[in-house]
Design a protein around this motif. Structure first.
Motif, mmCIF file in Angstrom:
data_model
loop_
_atom_site.group_PDB
_atom_site.id
_atom_site.type_symbol
_atom_site.label_atom_id
_atom_site.label_comp_id
_atom_site.label_asym_id
_atom_site.label_seq_id
_atom_site.Cartn_x
_atom_site.Cartn_y
_atom_site.Cartn_z
ATOM 1 N N VAL A 113 0.830 -1.216 0.000
ATOM 2 C CA VAL A 113 0.000 0.000 0.000
ATOM 3 C C VAL A 113 0.861 1.261 0.000
ATOM 4 O O VAL A 113 1.928 1.287 0.609
ATOM 5 N N PRO A 114 0.407 2.294 -0.675
ATOM 6 C CA PRO A 114 1.190 3.535 -0.753
ATOM 7 C C PRO A 114 1.397 4.188 0.622
ATOM 8 O O PRO A 114 0.611 3.947 1.548
ATOM 9 N N VAL A 115 2.434 4.982 0.691
ATOM 10 C CA VAL A 115 2.756 5.687 1.929
ATOM 11 C C VAL A 115 1.540 6.467 2.432
ATOM 12 O O VAL A 115 0.884 7.171 1.670
ATOM 13 N N GLY A 116 1.238 6.311 3.687
ATOM 14 C CA GLY A 116 0.128 7.050 4.289
ATOM 15 C C GLY A 116 -1.128 6.196 4.434
ATOM 16 O O GLY A 116 -2.076 6.593 5.109
ATOM 17 N N THR A 117 -1.139 5.011 3.829
ATOM 18 C CA THR A 117 -2.340 4.167 3.899
ATOM 19 C C THR A 117 -2.608 3.719 5.338
ATOM 20 O O THR A 117 -3.761 3.654 5.771
ATOM 21 N N GLY A 118 -1.546 3.421 6.069
ATOM 22 C CA GLY A 118 -1.708 3.013 7.477
ATOM 23 C C GLY A 118 -2.438 4.091 8.271
ATOM 24 O O GLY A 118 -3.310 3.786 9.098
ATOM 25 N N ASP A 119 -2.112 5.360 8.003
ATOM 26 C CA ASP A 119 -2.778 6.471 8.701
ATOM 27 C C ASP A 119 -4.269 6.448 8.396
ATOM 28 O O ASP A 119 -5.105 6.652 9.270
ATOM 29 N N GLU A 120 -4.592 6.186 7.129
ATOM 30 C CA GLU A 120 -5.989 6.187 6.700
ATOM 31 C C GLU A 120 -6.740 4.990 7.296
ATOM 32 O O GLU A 120 -7.889 5.135 7.731
ATOM 33 N N VAL A 121 -6.093 3.832 7.340
ATOM 34 C CA VAL A 121 -6.716 2.645 7.941
ATOM 35 C C VAL A 121 -7.027 2.947 9.412
ATOM 36 O O VAL A 121 -8.112 2.655 9.919
ATOM 37 N N GLU A 122 -6.082 3.584 10.081
ATOM 38 C CA GLU A 122 -6.273 3.943 11.493
ATOM 39 C C GLU A 122 -7.472 4.891 11.642
ATOM 40 O O GLU A 122 -8.321 4.710 12.510
ATOM 41 N N ARG A 123 -7.521 5.882 10.746
ATOM 42 C CA ARG A 123 -8.613 6.851 10.815
ATOM 43 C C ARG A 123 -9.967 6.178 10.622
ATOM 44 O O ARG A 123 -10.923 6.430 11.350
ATOM 45 N N ILE A 124 -10.028 5.255 9.640
ATOM 46 C CA ILE A 124 -11.297 4.568 9.351
ATOM 47 C C ILE A 124 -11.753 3.742 10.559
ATOM 48 O O ILE A 124 -12.907 3.803 10.965
ATOM 49 N N ILE A 125 -10.820 2.988 11.124
ATOM 50 C CA ILE A 125 -11.204 2.120 12.255
ATOM 51 C C ILE A 125 -11.710 2.979 13.419
ATOM 52 O O ILE A 125 -12.726 2.689 14.047
ATOM 53 N N ARG A 126 -11.001 4.090 13.656
ATOM 54 C CA ARG A 126 -11.417 4.962 14.764
ATOM 55 C C ARG A 126 -12.787 5.586 14.489
ATOM 56 O O ARG A 126 -13.612 5.723 15.396
ATOM 57 N N GLU A 127 -13.016 5.910 13.230
ATOM 58 C CA GLU A 127 -14.298 6.528 12.861
ATOM 59 C C GLU A 127 -15.452 5.533 13.063
ATOM 60 O O GLU A 127 -16.489 5.867 13.622
ATOM 61 N N VAL A 128 -15.238 4.295 12.618
ATOM 62 C CA VAL A 128 -16.304 3.282 12.720
ATOM 63 C C VAL A 128 -16.507 2.847 14.174
ATOM 64 O O VAL A 128 -17.627 2.610 14.616
ATOM 65 N N ASN A 129 -15.393 2.721 14.901
ATOM 66 C CA ASN A 129 -15.488 2.207 16.271
ATOM 67 C C ASN A 129 -14.601 3.050 17.201
ATOM 68 O O ASN A 129 -13.457 2.674 17.505
ATOM 69 N N PRO A 130 -15.120 4.201 17.666
ATOM 70 C CA PRO A 130 -14.294 5.151 18.415
ATOM 71 C C PRO A 130 -13.691 4.588 19.700
ATOM 72 O O PRO A 130 -12.678 5.091 20.180
ATOM 73 N N THR A 131 -14.270 3.530 20.241
ATOM 74 C CA THR A 131 -13.734 3.014 21.512
ATOM 75 C C THR A 131 -12.795 1.828 21.309
ATOM 76 O O THR A 131 -12.281 1.274 22.274
ATOM 77 N N ALA A 132 -12.566 1.425 20.077
ATOM 78 C CA ALA A 132 -11.728 0.238 19.821
ATOM 79 C C ALA A 132 -10.313 0.452 20.343
ATOM 80 O O ALA A 132 -9.745 1.541 20.212
ATOM 81 N N ASP A 133 -9.743 -0.604 20.933
ATOM 82 C CA ASP A 133 -8.359 -0.556 21.408
ATOM 83 C C ASP A 133 -7.496 -1.277 20.364
ATOM 84 O O ASP A 133 -7.486 -2.500 20.281
#
Ligand code: UGA
Length: 436
Positions: A123-143
């Protein structure tokens, strides 16, 4: 460790199976029910030496299972790997991250307890940041934390590459992930295989830089081959001469018809696009892509020059269709451009490949498929080795000569020394070997 592998394609299946073989509990997930059912019955969706046996052993040992139910597979996992496809997007060639982001959303909804989400897909540079953002958006309390862990597997040698890697690269932003990743790769780590911990973005870039460098190295050898032909030198000797310099190294200096496959063409293009977006162009790689593209069709001109005269109605026998041996993968295979160009010139094309004939049917047409190398050579004005399968390494030249129209071997992988073929009355045309 409880590991979930999302995506049971090439990377996911090999990685998941090898991790199960290390002793972890692994569930491989895929939304393709036919694929999962096939795997449960021991049918492999891809051809990879040794994989079927390893899958079966680990299923029997109770360490490996397959499912289409992502949510239940993610619940309670210590690590969830994303190993879904990242094809090049139609039109602009940028990486299509639809599947990665869709997986992130589904993972987010199912996470329970601290979970390390590992991106294995390229995956291109920065994709990890976006994956993190998506998970947090869908499930704000996820650890959870998102880690980058690129794969460096070669098709055809993937199991050995996984179990004896040159290095394991892990990009992380949360120190809690380090322990989990060390535990996952424990058998390798204990055996002193280097493990490089770095930042997530650096890790993402390492993968692209790695493939781009290798593609550039091959392309360098290919251009040297052309120069060798022009100046009367031998590229095998040049490669050996420079490869013995430790700073260069001997690997990936084999001149040939150009690189293909699902990785180099796609990843070099993606790197160029990323670099352009960040206003930091990588011109060496831009040139590598251009040179490689022209080369594939150029190989057909090499064949035509060797055959000589009017090409219409000439029969050309192609040995090897896949982009390299020990795979059935036809993606970006040089054979496609070569065959197309020969057909455009009016040639009749016969072809044989040990594994790739079925998969080739979508990318080439009007080809007569042969039973083996000798059947392929029947009536041929030239025999062209495009892929260096082992089955083509000890051809019986006398037998070939009796069925061919003309004893002409065009060896695009330099499998044979010119003298070997010449001894049997063949004209030999290699790559980067000047004719005497
Ligand atoms: C490549 C990399 O080698 C892997 O490390 C990486 O993990 C993988 O891409 C990926 O990104 O998934 P792969 O595409 O399976 O692996 O195949 P390679 O063995 O690298 O060969 C690629 C192409 O280069 C083939 O067409 C091959 O014939 C050509 N090649 C390779 C040459 O023409 N000359 C060489 O010296 C080496």
């Amino acid at each position: 460790m409880q590991i979930t592998m999302i995506g049971s394609g090439y990377v996911g299946l090999v990685s998941g199976t090898c991790l199960a073989d290390f002793g972890h509990q692994v569930i491989c997930v895929d939304n393709d029910e036919t694929k999962i059912n096939g795997l449960l019955e021991g049918r492999m969706p891809i051809y990879e030496p040794g994989l079927a046996d390893l899958v079966l052993t680990n299923i029997r040992a109770g360490r490996l299972s397959f499912t289409t139910d992502l949510a239940s597979a993610v619940k309670g996992a210590d690590a969830v790997f994303i190993a879904v496809g990242t094809p090049a997007r139609r039109g602009d060639g940028l990486t299509d991250l639809t599947y990665v982001f869709a997986a992130a959303r589904e993972i987010a909804a199912a996470i329970e307890g601290f979970t390390v989400v590992v991106t294995k897909s390229t995956v291109p540079v920065g994709t990890g940041d976006e994956v993190e953002r998506i998970i947090r958006e869908v499930n704000p309390t996820a650890d959870f934390t998102v880690v980058s862990n690129p794969e460096f597997l070669r098709e055809g040698a993937a199991i050995a590459d996984f179990k004896k890697p040159d290095r394991i690269v892990v990009g992380l932003e949360d120190e809690r992930a380090r322990e989990v990743m060390l535990e996952i790769y424990r058998p390798l780590y204990l055996n002193q295989f280097p493990m490089q911990f770095t930042s997530r973005r650096t890790s993402e870039l390492i993968k692209y830089a790695n493939n781009a460098f290798l593609a550039m190295k091959i392309t360098f050898a290919n251009e040297m081959a052309d120069l060798c032909e022009a100046v009367g030198a031998n590229v095998l000797e040049v490669a050996r001469g420079i490869g013995l310099d430790n700073r260069i190294g001997p690997k990936f200096l084999q001149a040939g018809p150009g690189y293909g496959g699902s990785c180099f063409p796609k990843d070099t293009l993606a790197l160029v696009k990323t670099a352009q977006d960040y206003d930091s162009p990588v011109r060496l790689i831009e040139t590598t892509i251009a040179v490689n593209e022209v080369r594939k069709r150029g190989m057909a001109r090499k064949v035509m020059a060797a055959v000589g005269g009017e090409m219409r109605g000439k029969t050309i026998a192609i040995l090897g269709l896949t982009f390299k041996p020990n795979t059935d993968d036809m993606r970006e295979a040089p054979s496609i451009s070569i065959i197309q160009a020969l057909q455009d010139a009016g040639c009749i094309v016969r072809a044989y490949d040990p594994e790739g004939m079925e998969s080739s049917r979508t990318s080439i047409s009007n080809v007569h498929y042969a039973r083996d190398a000798y059947d392929c050579a029947v009536g041929a004005d030239a025999l062209v080795i495009v892929t260096e399968w082992d089955a083509f390494r000890a051809l019986n030249f006398e037998r070939l000569k009796t069925v061919m129209n003309k004893p002409l071997l065009i060896d695009l992988r330099n499998v044979y020394r010119p003298e070997e073929a010449q001894r049997h009355g063949f004209t030999h045309v290699g790559v980067g070997i000047a004719s005497r």
